[in-house]
Design an enzyme around this catalytic site. Sequence first.
Site, short mmCIF file in Angstrom:
data_model
loop_
_atom_site.label_atom_id
_atom_site.label_comp_id
_atom_site.label_asym_id
_atom_site.label_seq_id
_atom_site.Cartn_x
_atom_site.Cartn_y
_atom_site.Cartn_z
N ASP A 132 -0.36 -3.85 -8.90
CA ASP A 132 -1.45 -3.41 -8.03
C ASP A 132 -0.97 -2.23 -7.19
O ASP A 132 0.21 -1.92 -7.18
CB ASP A 132 -2.00 -4.56 -7.16
CG ASP A 132 -0.89 -5.29 -6.45
OD1 ASP A 132 0.14 -4.66 -6.13
OD2 ASP A 132 -1.01 -6.51 -6.23
N ASP A 176 -1.04 -0.10 -3.47
CA ASP A 176 -1.30 -0.05 -2.04
C ASP A 176 -1.21 1.40 -1.58
O ASP A 176 -0.40 2.18 -2.09
CB ASP A 176 -0.24 -0.87 -1.28
CG ASP A 176 -0.29 -2.34 -1.65
OD1 ASP A 176 -1.38 -2.82 -2.02
OD2 ASP A 176 0.77 -3.00 -1.60
N ASP A 188 10.30 -3.84 4.40
CA ASP A 188 11.42 -4.78 4.24
C ASP A 188 12.66 -4.16 3.59
O ASP A 188 13.74 -4.13 4.18
CB ASP A 188 10.98 -6.07 3.53
CG ASP A 188 10.14 -5.83 2.28
OD1 ASP A 188 9.97 -4.67 1.88
OD2 ASP A 188 9.67 -6.82 1.68
#
Length: 450
Positions: free
Chosen positions: A54, A56, A142
């Site tokens: 997907d 983003d 992260d």
Amino acid sequence: MKPSSHRAGELGFDRSRVSPNAFSVVQRLQEAGHDGYLVGGCVRDLLIGRQPKDFDVATDASPERISALFGRSRIIGRRFRLVHVTFGRGYNREIIEVATYRAPPENSSGRKPGGRPVRSRRGRILDDNVFGTIDADAVRRDFTVNALYYDPVGETVLDFVRGIEDARRRTLKIIGNPEQRFKEDPVRMLRLVRFKAKLRLKIDPHSARKISQCAGLIDDVPGARLFDEVFKLFHQGTAVEAWKQLNQTPLAGRLFPQTVECLEDGEPGHRFGALVEAALGNTDSRVRSGFPVIPGFLLAVILWHPFKTEWKRSGKGRMNRGDGFHLAATRVFERQSRSIAIPYRVRHIAIEIWKFQQWLEDRNPRSIVRLMEQRRFRAAFDFLVLRQATAEVSPEVAEWWTEIQESDRHQRRRMIQCLPAPSGRKRRGGKPHKTRCRPSCGRGEHNKIR
Ligand code: ATP
Ligand code: MG
């Protein structure tokens, strides 16, 4: 902070792997005078030559502004406010997640202007909905490989944290001080394990060492979030590897304390380990073939031995079998739910699968057809087959159930007739009939139940 800028082509990016919808979102944002970049996992995947699942997008536009720019869009989220832009319908539906740059939620009082705390006492971030600049957005991510910004229109990649270098070394490295980043969000430890298993990357040794020290922080994470994260770990097609990795850290014992206790229990633990591994292997094959997987099935496996142990214990008292079963199941799930919150429907499926095991082993001729018609039969049968593979159930029983599912109505009736009557029970109306089974049954004379 000044990023290094790279030509996407030189990094080996394959533009044809970018969804046309994601491309159009970036283009529209840029035409409206905003920044627009693909970010996160999709850029990482393009960089290491995988097809992203997907896309983003990150931008300097506010959620309201993003929403105004796109027709089918919706502002979602409480912890993170972002915008879902939807394309297509039904099977072709695609959602592109567009987020405004965020900053790490630092301020001197540890509170937002409205008085809400930003962090918990142990440093976990409770609210990080503070908008920021692109470089602040990069460093609050992260891992370095997850913090690259790809502009598919201009074909450039921005790197604020040396993520490209780490991707070349196939290393997952926490941005900043691992201990502090784990305190802010302990789920990052699970994400490290997940990406290591999924992408076959190494964890940078400093970050890895800190997992051992910080594993206890996972206890602070709300159980519902842990449920989602843990099942992402198992449902990405590399569950065997993820379980192995998890067990090399103290996280496994925090998340599944009863399971880990049973696994350490000598020979029975060894066999239980083989059962769990076989189930995870099965899950991986199903995910890779596009078949559905349900958390209830895996939980039934992961908690099977803790449940059996508890059930045996309750059997030592005066309790009848049924009550003992329910008490044991309740106790095991209660303890499990202290770490991971298990939704009721998931727990219900696991308990149903357990209930079926005795019925499948008993093969009561009167119940066979009814059992096969039940919704949970197939999952319970799969579980039985796994137990047979680890020598917990006789192969004859599992083969019998396999054969009856492949048989037509007449063959089924014959197979059921060949079964012995359940012990301790008599046919209504006196003595059981005797009948001769078909030779292939190989079981000689059995009681005939009509
Ligand atoms: P996947 O391929 O599984 O979707 P992903 O990296 O895209 O992997 P997401 O959960 O979709 O994972 O997150 C998108 C991005 O958001 C990440 O790449 C990372 O930059 C950032 N992110 C997600 N979770 C965290 C977190 N707990 N802490 C910091 N940054 C995070
Ligand atoms: Mg993603």
